[in-house]
Design an enzyme around this catalytic site. Structure first.
Site, short mmCIF file in Angstrom:
data_model
loop_
_atom_site.label_atom_id
_atom_site.label_comp_id
_atom_site.label_asym_id
_atom_site.label_seq_id
_atom_site.Cartn_x
_atom_site.Cartn_y
_atom_site.Cartn_z
N SER A 19 0.81 -1.23 0.00
CA SER A 19 0.00 0.00 0.00
C SER A 19 0.84 1.28 0.00
CB SER A 19 -0.90 0.01 1.23
OG SER A 19 -1.53 1.27 1.34
N SER A 21 -0.59 4.04 1.11
CA SER A 21 -1.22 4.90 2.13
C SER A 21 -0.25 5.35 3.23
CB SER A 21 -2.42 4.18 2.75
OG SER A 21 -3.43 4.06 1.78
N THR A 66 -9.23 -1.57 3.57
CA THR A 66 -9.11 -1.84 2.14
C THR A 66 -9.54 -3.26 1.82
OG1 THR A 66 -7.66 -1.57 0.22
CG2 THR A 66 -6.63 -2.46 2.20
N LYS A 70 -13.88 -3.89 2.79
CA LYS A 70 -14.62 -2.63 2.74
C LYS A 70 -16.13 -2.82 2.97
CE LYS A 70 -11.58 -0.01 -0.38
NZ LYS A 70 -11.55 0.77 -1.63
N ASN A 91 -14.24 2.82 3.71
CA ASN A 91 -12.77 2.73 3.67
C ASN A 91 -12.10 3.58 4.74
OD1 ASN A 91 -13.09 5.30 2.59
ND2 ASN A 91 -11.35 5.06 1.21
N ARG A 156 -19.36 -7.22 -17.09
CA ARG A 156 -19.43 -8.64 -17.49
C ARG A 156 -20.63 -9.30 -16.82
NH1 ARG A 156 -14.24 -12.02 -15.76
NH2 ARG A 156 -15.04 -11.37 -13.73
N LYS A 160 -24.76 -7.07 -11.46
CA LYS A 160 -24.03 -6.08 -10.63
C LYS A 160 -24.16 -4.69 -11.24
CE LYS A 160 -20.18 -8.90 -9.19
NZ LYS A 160 -18.73 -8.79 -9.09
N GLY A 248 -5.61 6.84 -12.06
CA GLY A 248 -6.14 6.76 -10.70
C GLY A 248 -5.24 7.28 -9.60
P1 NAP Z 1 -13.79 -5.48 -7.71
O1 NAP Z 1 -14.80 -5.10 -6.69
O2 NAP Z 1 -13.14 -6.80 -7.65
O3 NAP Z 1 -14.51 -5.30 -9.17
C1 NAP Z 1 -13.84 -5.64 -10.34
C2 NAP Z 1 -14.72 -5.37 -11.55
O4 NAP Z 1 -13.95 -5.68 -12.71
C3 NAP Z 1 -15.98 -6.23 -11.59
O5 NAP Z 1 -17.01 -5.47 -12.16
C4 NAP Z 1 -15.58 -7.36 -12.53
O6 NAP Z 1 -16.63 -7.89 -13.30
C5 NAP Z 1 -14.65 -6.65 -13.48
N1 NAP Z 1 -13.69 -7.60 -14.05
C6 NAP Z 1 -12.69 -8.23 -13.41
N2 NAP Z 1 -12.03 -9.06 -14.26
C7 NAP Z 1 -12.66 -8.94 -15.46
C8 NAP Z 1 -12.47 -9.54 -16.74
N3 NAP Z 1 -11.49 -10.43 -16.95
N4 NAP Z 1 -13.29 -9.17 -17.75
C9 NAP Z 1 -14.29 -8.28 -17.55
N5 NAP Z 1 -14.52 -7.69 -16.36
C10 NAP Z 1 -13.72 -8.01 -15.33
O7 NAP Z 1 -12.59 -4.42 -7.75
P2 NAP Z 1 -12.60 -2.89 -7.29
O8 NAP Z 1 -12.36 -2.82 -5.84
O9 NAP Z 1 -13.80 -2.23 -7.87
O10 NAP Z 1 -11.26 -2.35 -7.99
C11 NAP Z 1 -11.15 -2.32 -9.40
C12 NAP Z 1 -9.90 -1.55 -9.83
O11 NAP Z 1 -9.95 -0.20 -9.37
C13 NAP Z 1 -8.58 -2.13 -9.31
O12 NAP Z 1 -7.65 -2.07 -10.35
C14 NAP Z 1 -8.20 -1.19 -8.20
O13 NAP Z 1 -6.80 -1.12 -8.02
C15 NAP Z 1 -8.74 0.13 -8.72
N6 NAP Z 1 -9.03 1.09 -7.64
C16 NAP Z 1 -8.33 2.26 -7.64
C17 NAP Z 1 -8.59 3.19 -6.66
C18 NAP Z 1 -7.82 4.49 -6.64
O14 NAP Z 1 -7.80 5.17 -5.60
N7 NAP Z 1 -7.22 4.87 -7.74
C19 NAP Z 1 -9.56 2.95 -5.67
C20 NAP Z 1 -10.27 1.73 -5.72
C21 NAP Z 1 -9.99 0.81 -6.72
P3 NAP Z 1 -17.65 -8.99 -12.67
O15 NAP Z 1 -18.62 -8.21 -11.85
O16 NAP Z 1 -18.25 -9.61 -13.87
O17 NAP Z 1 -16.81 -9.95 -11.87
#
Ligand code: NAP
Length: 291
Positions: A19, A21, A66, A70, A91, A156, A160, A248
């Site tokens: 992290s 953070s 995290t 969450k 968070n 996908r 959701k 991001g």
């Molecule tokens: P999450 O809850 O696991 O959600 C992931 C999403 O991506 C789901 O909608 C999933 O689809 C989709 N996905 C995953 N693999 C896929 C694939 N092979 N093909 C198509 N769709 C796919 O994750 P999250 O917590 O939202 O985080 C997602 C991203 O945002 C990460 O990269 C994280 O590092 C980033 N993030 C950044 C910040 C920042 O401060 N910049 C904050 C939070 C998150 P399904 O629903 O179909 O499984």
């Protein structure tokens, strides 16, 4: 220097060793002259309740939560901020009166501040959200709160996406719709597209949720929540089509700033934020081998 009076703050999750953070919070503390330190607490799933009680018992000043806790942490906390409740994810844990802890979600504020600092406004715009995980829920609530003209969610797993579209429409009275990822590529009425899946994140940098080279021809702004690499394949394609692109990194920074402000009941001056953000970007390049 750490003394007997130094207050401890921390991040609970699993894994947490990677992290950024601690870097951000410790640099904000130094810049704001606050006697605190921020560390990581790796917590096993079965120990989440114990860890939460430990925070209270040890007098930890406040904490971030995290992946993957969450949502689970909502079962532990004493009170929840309305936006965090709509998002379904917390968070940031903040003490209220006495020993009561209120849960906040600062991800949506982090993204909003990042957009504002890049002169992007959501009000009146048609926004496409790709993905429907935890971060997409925060993005959906942010768009709805900021009065987007329309919010489209493509994922996908369609159910959701439907859940986010329902929150946007029912809780905030903003027009929403659900499309498939394939349909999303050809939409003509999208101004801003926000990519929230992990596709394209290091080391799988060749991946993208969008397959073609000419998607969303009318979009003006493309945002990717991923910050490593700095430019994902998705952002590179969008840039080549003339979109303004935002990664991001600033979202990550500004969600931390908001948590810091909630814990210490203060506002971090803009110039201090700018200085810390600059240092953070430099540290990422030098220390963390930012790709
Ligand atoms: P999450 O809850 O696991 O959600 C992931 C999403 O991506 C789901 O909608 C999933 O689809 C989709 N996905 C995953 N693999 C896929 C694939 N092979 N093909 C198509 N769709 C796919 O994750 P999250 O917590 O939202 O985080 C997602 C991203 O945002 C990460 O990269 C994280 O590092 C980033 N993030 C950044 C910040 C920042 O401060 N910049 C904050 C939070 C998150 P399904 O629903 O179909 O499984």
């Amino acid at each position: 220097m750490i003394t007997g009076k130094t207050q401890v703050f921390g991040l609970i999750g699993n894994p947490v060793a990677q992290s950024f953070s601690p870097y951000i919070h410790n640099s904000l503390a130094e810049a704001m002259n606050i006697d605190m330190t921020y560390v990581t607490f790796p917590v096993e799933k079965v120990k989440l309740s114990e860890a939460y009680r430990g925070i209270k018992a040890l007098g930890i000043g406040g904490a971030n939560v995290t992946v993957p806790y969450k949502s689970d942490i909502i079962n532990e906390i004493d009170a929840i901020d309305p936006e965090a409740a709509n998002i379904g994810a917390v968070n940031t844990l903040v003490y209220e009166e006495g020993k009561s802890i209120r849960g906040y979600n600062t991800d949506w504020i982090g993204l909003l501040t990042s957009l504002k600092s890049n002169l992007v406004t959501i009000e009146g715009k048609s926004v496409l959200i790709i993905g429907a995980g935890g971060s997409a829920r925060a993005v959906g609530v942010m768009c709805a709160k900021e009065k987007a003209a329309k919010v489209t969610v493509a994922n996908r797993t369609v159910s959701k996406a439907e859940a986010i579209a329902a929150i946007v429409a029912e809780k905030y009275d903003v027009v929403s719709r659900v499309v498939t990822i394939d349909q999303a590529q050809n939409l003509e009425d999208v101004d801003i597209v926000i990519q929230t899946t992990p596709l394209g994140m290091y080391p799988d940098i060749e991946r993208s949720p969008i397959s073609g080279d000419d998607f969303l021809k009318n979009a003006e702004v493309a945002v990717d929540l991923i910050y490593n690499p700095a430019e994902t394949k998705f952002l590179a394609t969008a840039r080549q089509q003339g979109c303004k692109t935002i990664n991001g990194l600033e979202m990550l920074f500004y969600q931390a700033v908001k948590a810091f402000e909630l814990w210490h009941d203060l506002t971090v001056p803009k110039e201090v934020q700018a200085k810390c953000l600059e240092a953070f970007k430099k540290a990422l390049e030098e220390k963390y081998q930012y790709h």
